[in-house]
Design a protein around this motif. Structure first.
Motif, PDB file in Angstrom:
ATOM      1  N   ALA A 123       0.822  -1.205   0.000  1.00 49.09           N
ATOM      2  CA  ALA A 123       0.000   0.000   0.000  1.00 49.09           C
ATOM      3  C   ALA A 123       0.864   1.266   0.000  1.00 49.09           C
ATOM      4  CB  ALA A 123      -0.928  -0.004   1.203  1.00 49.09           C
ATOM      5  N   VAL A 124       1.960   1.246   0.742  1.00 51.34           N
ATOM      6  CA  VAL A 124       2.861   2.405   0.776  1.00 51.34           C
ATOM      7  C   VAL A 124       3.482   2.627  -0.599  1.00 51.34           C
ATOM      8  CG1 VAL A 124       5.058   3.225   1.710  1.00 51.34           C
ATOM      9  CG2 VAL A 124       3.321   2.285   3.238  1.00 51.34           C
ATOM     10  N   VAL A 161       2.293   1.671  -3.490  1.00 53.22           N
ATOM     11  CA  VAL A 161       1.252   2.089  -4.432  1.00 53.22           C
ATOM     12  C   VAL A 161       0.957   3.577  -4.251  1.00 53.22           C
ATOM     13  CG1 VAL A 161      -1.210   1.869  -4.962  1.00 53.22           C
ATOM     14  CG2 VAL A 161       0.208  -0.169  -4.752  1.00 53.22           C
ATOM     15  N   GLN A 162       0.913   4.041  -3.020  1.00 56.96           N
ATOM     16  CA  GLN A 162       0.665   5.461  -2.766  1.00 56.96           C
ATOM     17  C   GLN A 162       1.829   6.330  -3.226  1.00 56.96           C
ATOM     18  OE1 GLN A 162      -2.103   7.062  -1.699  1.00 56.96           O
ATOM     19  NE2 GLN A 162      -3.047   5.056  -1.943  1.00 56.96           N
ATOM     20  N   ALA A 163       3.028   5.829  -3.072  1.00 56.24           N
ATOM     21  CA  ALA A 163       4.207   6.621  -3.443  1.00 56.24           C
ATOM     22  C   ALA A 163       4.379   6.706  -4.955  1.00 56.24           C
ATOM     23  CB  ALA A 163       5.463   6.028  -2.811  1.00 56.24           C
ATOM     24  N   ASP A 164       4.193   5.586  -5.665  1.00 53.74           N
ATOM     25  CA  ASP A 164       4.439   5.540  -7.111  1.00 53.74           C
ATOM     26  C   ASP A 164       3.174   5.581  -7.954  1.00 53.74           C
ATOM     27  OD1 ASP A 164       7.128   5.395  -6.713  1.00 53.74           O
ATOM     28  OD2 ASP A 164       7.250   3.219  -6.975  1.00 53.74           O
ATOM     29  N   GLN A 165       2.020   5.433  -7.333  1.00 51.79           N
ATOM     30  CA  GLN A 165       0.748   5.341  -8.046  1.00 51.79           C
ATOM     31  C   GLN A 165       0.726   4.157  -9.014  1.00 51.79           C
ATOM     32  OE1 GLN A 165      -1.792   7.244  -7.134  1.00 51.79           O
ATOM     33  NE2 GLN A 165      -0.470   8.296  -5.695  1.00 51.79           N
ATOM     34  N   THR A 166       1.455   3.108  -8.677  1.00 50.61           N
ATOM     35  CA  THR A 166       1.473   1.884  -9.488  1.00 50.61           C
ATOM     36  C   THR A 166       1.776   0.691  -8.589  1.00 50.61           C
ATOM     37  OG1 THR A 166       2.477   0.792 -11.388  1.00 50.61           O
ATOM     38  CG2 THR A 166       3.938   2.136 -10.047  1.00 50.61           C
TER      39      THR A 166
END
Length: 88
Positions: free
Chosen positions: A75-76, A78-83
């Motif tokens: 989740a971290v 995904v939030q950081a890279d938007q992927t």
């Protein structure tokens, strides 16, 4: 006619102990690679091992915690890279 020996209580505990260890190993490995796949598997194995009454309760709880940590790391990222992919 039964071709195999009936499963006894010790066989069930040994299976649960194996699931607890597998949960721990997969949760630990999931922190490094494939956390989207290994995290939920570690959580499921830990849950089944605890439900069956494993003698390795600590390992099952560690596997459960590591499985959850795998999903938190995912989740971290995904939030950081938007992927969902890893890019270094």
């Amino acid at each position: 006619m039964q071709l195999t020996a009936p499963a006894n209580r010790r066989t069930g505990l040994r299976d649960a102990d194996g699931m607890a260890v597998a949960s721990f190993v997969l949760g630990l490995l999931g922190l490094l690679v494939l956390n989207v796949l290994l995290g939920p598997i570690a959580i499921a194995l830990a849950g089944v091992a605890l439900w069956r009454g494993t003698a390795r309760r600590g390992r099952a709880l560690l596997g459960l915690g590591l499985g959850v940590a795998d999903l938190v790391v995912l989740a971290v990222f995904v939030q950081a890279d938007q992927t969902v992919s890893w890019s270094f």
